[in-house]
Motif scaffolding. Structure first.
Motif, mmCIF file in Angstrom:
data_model
loop_
_atom_site.group_PDB
_atom_site.id
_atom_site.type_symbol
_atom_site.label_atom_id
_atom_site.label_comp_id
_atom_site.label_asym_id
_atom_site.label_seq_id
_atom_site.Cartn_x
_atom_site.Cartn_y
_atom_site.Cartn_z
ATOM 1 N N LEU A 222 0.848 -1.079 -0.125
ATOM 2 C CA LEU A 222 -0.029 -0.078 0.020
ATOM 3 C C LEU A 222 0.893 0.981 0.091
ATOM 4 C CD1 LEU A 222 -3.136 0.863 0.091
ATOM 5 C CD2 LEU A 222 -2.765 1.159 2.636
ATOM 6 N N HIS A 223 1.985 1.195 0.763
ATOM 7 C CA HIS A 223 2.811 2.420 0.801
ATOM 8 C C HIS A 223 3.225 2.849 -0.518
ATOM 9 C CE1 HIS A 223 6.639 4.632 2.098
ATOM 10 N NE2 HIS A 223 5.701 5.293 2.672
ATOM 11 N N ALA A 224 3.650 1.756 -1.192
ATOM 12 C CA ALA A 224 4.372 1.834 -2.783
ATOM 13 C C ALA A 224 3.569 2.437 -3.857
ATOM 14 C CB ALA A 224 5.055 0.536 -3.273
ATOM 15 N N LEU A 225 2.263 2.466 -3.349
ATOM 16 C CA LEU A 225 1.160 2.919 -4.685
ATOM 17 C C LEU A 225 1.186 4.525 -4.604
ATOM 18 C CD1 LEU A 225 -1.858 0.868 -3.753
ATOM 19 C CD2 LEU A 225 -0.200 0.585 -5.829
ATOM 20 N N PRO A 226 1.000 4.996 -5.706
ATOM 21 C CA PRO A 226 0.792 6.517 -5.782
ATOM 22 C C PRO A 226 -0.427 6.866 -5.043
ATOM 23 C CG PRO A 226 1.021 5.535 -7.963
ATOM 24 C CD PRO A 226 0.952 4.425 -7.124
ATOM 25 N N ARG A 227 -0.051 8.299 -4.320
ATOM 26 C CA ARG A 227 -0.839 8.528 -3.299
ATOM 27 C C ARG A 227 -2.119 9.115 -4.125
ATOM 28 N NH1 ARG A 227 0.845 9.413 1.813
ATOM 29 N NH2 ARG A 227 -0.544 11.161 2.095
#
Length: 488
Positions: free
Chosen positions: A196-201
């Protein structure tokens, strides 16, 4: 100073609380009725090892494991127990909050050194909870969200400024996301917090709203999230200091009237009613006299409460005089406002006042009332309950006339299936004038009752020539006649 937060999770809070006073090695579960279905609410470790899970239907669980021991759950008692644990946890830090219905959160910033460091603090906490018979999982991190995730999905400690490294392998449910969001993320292949942290915000926000990013930022410390301690319960008390000592009961009652007005006004504001009131009278020699009043119903009406104190105040030894009065409601209950109309001003409370007056003499617990029970068995057709903690019941749910006096069956010498013409009972020779019946009553097969092992009973109402009106029954399986009651 680096912020440090501890999350305490009690995965078996309800069952641990129940089993603290009852040692049990067998599989055990608490049940709770939800949507007209009895379900497993909380299980001990042995029950979980059998494959049973919370939310499982009770009938399904008993079909799989007939030896499963169960008992009804008490969520209110569990909530009170959790609040007691919060007060206990205040020994480690002043900021202790509640996390849902089964967890606590502690802000230990600046207090860990008092216990020899964070490791020693957590070890002490685990040891004390283990001795108390409680199963607990602990997580420590810089943030509340990080500690929550570690306690529930990877019990451990995140070093300062290393929260992301510690929680990255944990599932996305560790971010306190709703179930629907977690399911959607998992279907898309986003299983861990690192994914989840690696996804574009921007993409994440357009697809799922701001909840995932908010929870992620809170867990990483980018969004502030404070620990709010539990508020202290309100105290209902009033005090009156006197310039000159008093000694007459009438003077004490006059001061008590002023205190009751103040106390009842606070109770009314919070829609509470007092069940137990304690009046403390301080004498000039610094000794104290106490008068306790236990009420049959929660009250906040000064005019009704004041006369109930009269008897207790008259027994007080004033000594050289009383210079201070203190009134406190030590036990309160909810008492919502009632709607009244021109036709009715509310229920008649004279019976409650009578019960209170009698209770002040012999004790409220000694005053009982009989309430109807849903059973056709004569011995089970009623229950006894404390008059102060129960409401009057309705009519008895029976279709046939029942005797005023009921006692254990007493055998008489008789034979046949109809009432005898003459018999002896309690050293009296009686003859039957008229008999009405039979009324057949079958035992409740789902209950173990030694008195009903003879099976069916045929009951008769027998009027004797001597004026006695008795309730007799005959047992067809093991022929015999018994007297069980007497009509008025």
């Amino acid at each position: 100073m680096q912020k440090r937060v501890v999350s305490l999770w009690f995965p078996r809070l309800a069952s641990d609380r129940f089993l603290r006073a009852r040692t049990m090695d067998a599989p055990f579960a608490l049940t709770l009725r939800e949507n007209n279905t009895e379900r497993l609410y909380c299980l001990n470790m042995k029950a979980e090892e059998l494959g049973l899970r919370r939310g499982m239907g009770f009938s399904d669980a008993r079909a799989l494991f007939p030896d499963l021991q169960t008992c009804p759950a008490d969520p209110r008692a569990d909530s009170q127990f959790l609040r007691a644990l919060a007060r206990w946890a205040a020994r480690y830090c002043p900021w202790v909050g509640q996390e849902g219905t089964d967890g606590l959160v502690l802000n230990i910033t600046g207090s860990a050194h008092l216990f020899g460091g964070e490791a020693a603090l957590l070890a002490d906490m685990r040891a004390r909870l283990s001795r108390a018979g409680l199963t607990a999982r602990l997580g420590l991190a810089d943030t509340r969200g990080g500690a929550w995730a570690l306690a529930r999905f990877g019990e451990g400690v995140a070093l300062p400024d290393k929260t992301l490294e510690k929680i990255a392998p944990l599932p996305v449910a560790g971010l306190r996301l709703s179930g629907s969001v977690c399911d959607t993320l998992q279907r898309l292949g986003i299983n861990s917090i690192a994914d989840l942290h690696a996804l574009p915000r921007a993409t994440l926000t357009r697809r799922f709203g701001r909840e995932p990013l908010l929870r992620l930022d809170q867990a990483l410390g980018d969004q502030p999230e404070d620990v709010s301690p539990l508020p202290d319960p309100p105290r209902y008390s009033a005090r009156l200091s006197l310039p000159d000592p008093i000694g007459l009961a009438s003077d004490v009652m006059a001061g008590l009237e002023r205190l009751l007005g103040q106390l009842c006004a606070r109770l009314t504001d919070r829609e509470q009613g007092a069940r137990t009131l304690q009046l403390t009278l301080r004498r000039v020699d610094q000794a104290s006299q106490q008068v306790e009043l236990r009420l049959a119903r929660p009250l906040r009406d000064p005019a009704r409460i004041l006369p109930l104190f009269q008897k207790g105040v008259e027994t007080v030894d004033a000594g050289f005089g009383i210079d201070q009065l203190r009134l406190e409601a030590t036990l309160v209950e909810d008492q919502p406002l009632r709607q009244i109309s021109h036709a009715s001003s509310g229920p008649d409370d004279k019976l409650d006042d009578l019960i209170t007056r009698l209770g002040s003499r012999i004790g409220l617990d000694n005053i009982i009332r009989f309430l109807p029970a849903d059973s056709h068995i004569p011995e089970r057709s009623y229950i006894t309950a404390s008059a102060a903690y129960s409401a009057p019941g309705g009519a008895w749910p029976v279709l046939h006339h029942r005797p005023l006096r009921l006692f254990p069956p007493e055998q008489i010498a008789a034979s046949g299936r109809t009432p005898p013409r003459g018999f002896r009972w309690r050293r009296m020779a009686l003859s039957t004038a008229r008999a009405t019946g039979p009324e057949r009553i079958a035992p409740e097969w789902w209950l173990e009752d030694e008195a009903w092992r003879t099976g069916l009973r045929d009951y008769w109402m027998v009027e004797t020539r001597q004026g006695r009106r008795l309730w007799l029954f005959h047992t067809p399986q093991n022929p015999g006649w018994y007297v069980q009651g007497e009509f008025a």
